[in-house]
Scaffold this active site. Sequence first.
Site, short mmCIF file in Angstrom:
data_model
loop_
_atom_site.label_atom_id
_atom_site.label_comp_id
_atom_site.label_asym_id
_atom_site.label_seq_id
_atom_site.Cartn_x
_atom_site.Cartn_y
_atom_site.Cartn_z
N ARG A 1 0.85 -1.19 0.00
CA ARG A 1 0.00 0.00 0.00
C ARG A 1 0.90 1.24 0.00
O ARG A 1 1.89 1.30 0.74
CB ARG A 1 -0.91 0.04 1.23
CG ARG A 1 -2.12 -0.88 1.16
CD ARG A 1 -3.11 -0.48 0.05
NE ARG A 1 -4.26 -1.36 -0.01
CZ ARG A 1 -4.36 -2.44 -0.80
NH1 ARG A 1 -3.37 -2.75 -1.61
NH2 ARG A 1 -5.46 -3.16 -0.81
N GLU B 1 -3.05 7.36 -4.50
CA GLU B 1 -3.34 6.85 -5.85
C GLU B 1 -4.81 7.00 -6.23
O GLU B 1 -5.14 7.11 -7.40
CB GLU B 1 -2.88 5.39 -6.01
CG GLU B 1 -3.65 4.40 -5.16
CD GLU B 1 -3.16 2.97 -5.34
OE1 GLU B 1 -1.95 2.74 -5.32
OE2 GLU B 1 -4.01 2.07 -5.48
N HIS C 1 -1.39 -0.19 -9.84
CA HIS C 1 -2.05 -1.15 -8.94
C HIS C 1 -2.62 -2.34 -9.73
O HIS C 1 -3.82 -2.62 -9.70
CB HIS C 1 -3.16 -0.45 -8.13
CG HIS C 1 -3.48 -1.16 -6.84
ND1 HIS C 1 -3.78 -0.52 -5.68
CD2 HIS C 1 -3.52 -2.48 -6.53
CE1 HIS C 1 -4.01 -1.40 -4.71
NE2 HIS C 1 -3.86 -2.61 -5.22
P1 NAI Z 1 -1.32 -11.32 5.09
O1 NAI Z 1 -2.34 -10.84 6.06
O2 NAI Z 1 -1.28 -12.77 4.74
O3 NAI Z 1 0.14 -10.93 5.61
C1 NAI Z 1 0.49 -9.68 6.12
C2 NAI Z 1 1.67 -9.85 7.07
O4 NAI Z 1 2.12 -8.56 7.44
C3 NAI Z 1 1.32 -10.60 8.35
O5 NAI Z 1 2.28 -11.62 8.59
C4 NAI Z 1 1.37 -9.51 9.43
O6 NAI Z 1 1.77 -10.01 10.69
C5 NAI Z 1 2.40 -8.57 8.84
N1 NAI Z 1 2.33 -7.22 9.35
C6 NAI Z 1 1.24 -6.50 9.70
N2 NAI Z 1 1.61 -5.26 10.09
C7 NAI Z 1 2.96 -5.20 9.97
C8 NAI Z 1 3.92 -4.20 10.20
N3 NAI Z 1 3.58 -2.99 10.65
N4 NAI Z 1 5.22 -4.50 9.98
C9 NAI Z 1 5.59 -5.72 9.52
N5 NAI Z 1 4.71 -6.71 9.28
C10 NAI Z 1 3.42 -6.45 9.49
O7 NAI Z 1 -1.52 -10.41 3.80
P2 NAI Z 1 -1.03 -10.73 2.31
O8 NAI Z 1 -2.05 -11.54 1.60
O9 NAI Z 1 0.35 -11.22 2.33
O10 NAI Z 1 -1.10 -9.25 1.66
C11 NAI Z 1 -0.28 -8.20 2.15
C12 NAI Z 1 -0.77 -6.88 1.58
O11 NAI Z 1 -0.54 -6.83 0.18
C13 NAI Z 1 -2.29 -6.65 1.69
O12 NAI Z 1 -2.67 -6.19 2.97
C14 NAI Z 1 -2.55 -5.64 0.61
O13 NAI Z 1 -2.44 -4.34 1.14
C15 NAI Z 1 -1.43 -5.90 -0.40
N6 NAI Z 1 -1.94 -6.44 -1.66
C16 NAI Z 1 -1.69 -5.73 -2.81
C17 NAI Z 1 -2.15 -6.18 -4.02
C18 NAI Z 1 -1.87 -5.44 -5.30
O14 NAI Z 1 -2.54 -5.66 -6.32
N7 NAI Z 1 -0.88 -4.55 -5.34
C19 NAI Z 1 -2.97 -7.40 -4.11
C20 NAI Z 1 -3.13 -8.11 -2.86
C21 NAI Z 1 -2.63 -7.61 -1.67
#
Ligand code: NAI
Length: 336
Positions: free
Chosen positions: A232, A261, A303
């Site tokens: 993000r 964005e 994105h």
């Molecule tokens: P997830 O929930 O499986 O993993 C997120 C990880 O980040 C967790 O292990 C959590 O403990 C950790 N985390 C949370 N806050 C943190 C912090 N302040 N510092 C370090 N680690 C932290 O989520 P997933 O599926 O891996 O997705 C991650 C992010 O990717 C989503 O939240 C979304 O914002 C973004 N995303 C972007 C996409 C795109 O098209 N560009 C598509 C899908 C997701």
Amino acid sequence: MKITFFEVPEKEQPIFLKAFDGVEVFCFENKLKEETAYLAKDSDIVSVFVGSLVDKSVVDTIPNLKFIATRSTGFDHIDREYCASKGIQVSNVPAYGSRTVAEFAFALLLSLTRKIFGAARQLKEQGEFSIFGFEGMDLNEKIIGVIGTGKIGKNVIRIAKGFNMKVIAYDLYPDVNFAKELDFEYKSLQEVLTQSDVITLHAPYTKDNHHLINKENIATMKKGVYLINTARGELIDTDALIWGLNEKIIGGLGLDVMEGERELKEEVEILASKSKSENVKDYKTLLEDRVLIEMPNVIITPHIAFDSKEAEGEIIKTTVENIKGFISGTTQNLVK
Ligand code: NAI
């Protein structure tokens, strides 16, 4: 019962229109926001994607609203506290893109490290078949710092291992077993930022990690570091990015997400409308986004990391299941 889908391309609309029996379904290409919320006025359920902004004013315009199904993993575009106060539940699609986004992060990284974009552009635009100016960097044996080792971060680590990179990682909740299995080390955020040749962000955006990457910690990064963000935009201070690039601390920047964005997508519409332009919170960021897009050693995509054929199928399937689950009283994939 009425369901209204927003941000659905025309070619996908028939899928949602036919997916629910005995329920009124409407589909729009528009984003759900203050100006378009009237389209869902009598709806019980709405479904949105990341371009929508479901804030208090939108929720208040849809008085029957009980359930929001976002077709994304991230849900920072929805005011969940306000929804909770109104008893509105929110679901997401937790796992559709964990390989898709991880692959895209490497697509950005390799485009930068091997200067693919500049080389292809030179050949296409100038017809010049010259090798000069495109010396790159191998990923082999370089240190990659993964911030956020959830579903996407884990797949990034698997891919990095395939490139024989040394992995270090930071997560609020380290998965120690996974670290053992994949043979990598968790470190503090500061250690990851100062030791990595490549830094890639895979943490969700929350109000606690606004500008997790900022001028203060960019100043401590290795000179020439490659920084990738497919998570993000608000995780990084855009002002600091420009500074870091100008100082040559950041050697390459690959972004699929940008701070502000949403406004950037609607820039022309905003500038043409007095009331909208008065409401834009941060013109500076909008301008800085434009500056970044034009800078060398920077690749920015709009994105699209989620957008593969395989992921799209998964998004549609899970969203339909989430909504059917809510209708039948067996909710799934609720976000807190
Ligand atoms: P997830 O929930 O499986 O993993 C997120 C990880 O980040 C967790 O292990 C959590 O403990 C950790 N985390 C949370 N806050 C943190 C912090 N302040 N510092 C370090 N680690 C932290 O989520 P997933 O599926 O891996 O997705 C991650 C992010 O990717 C989503 O939240 C979304 O914002 C973004 N995303 C972007 C996409 C795109 O098209 N560009 C598509 C899908 C997701």
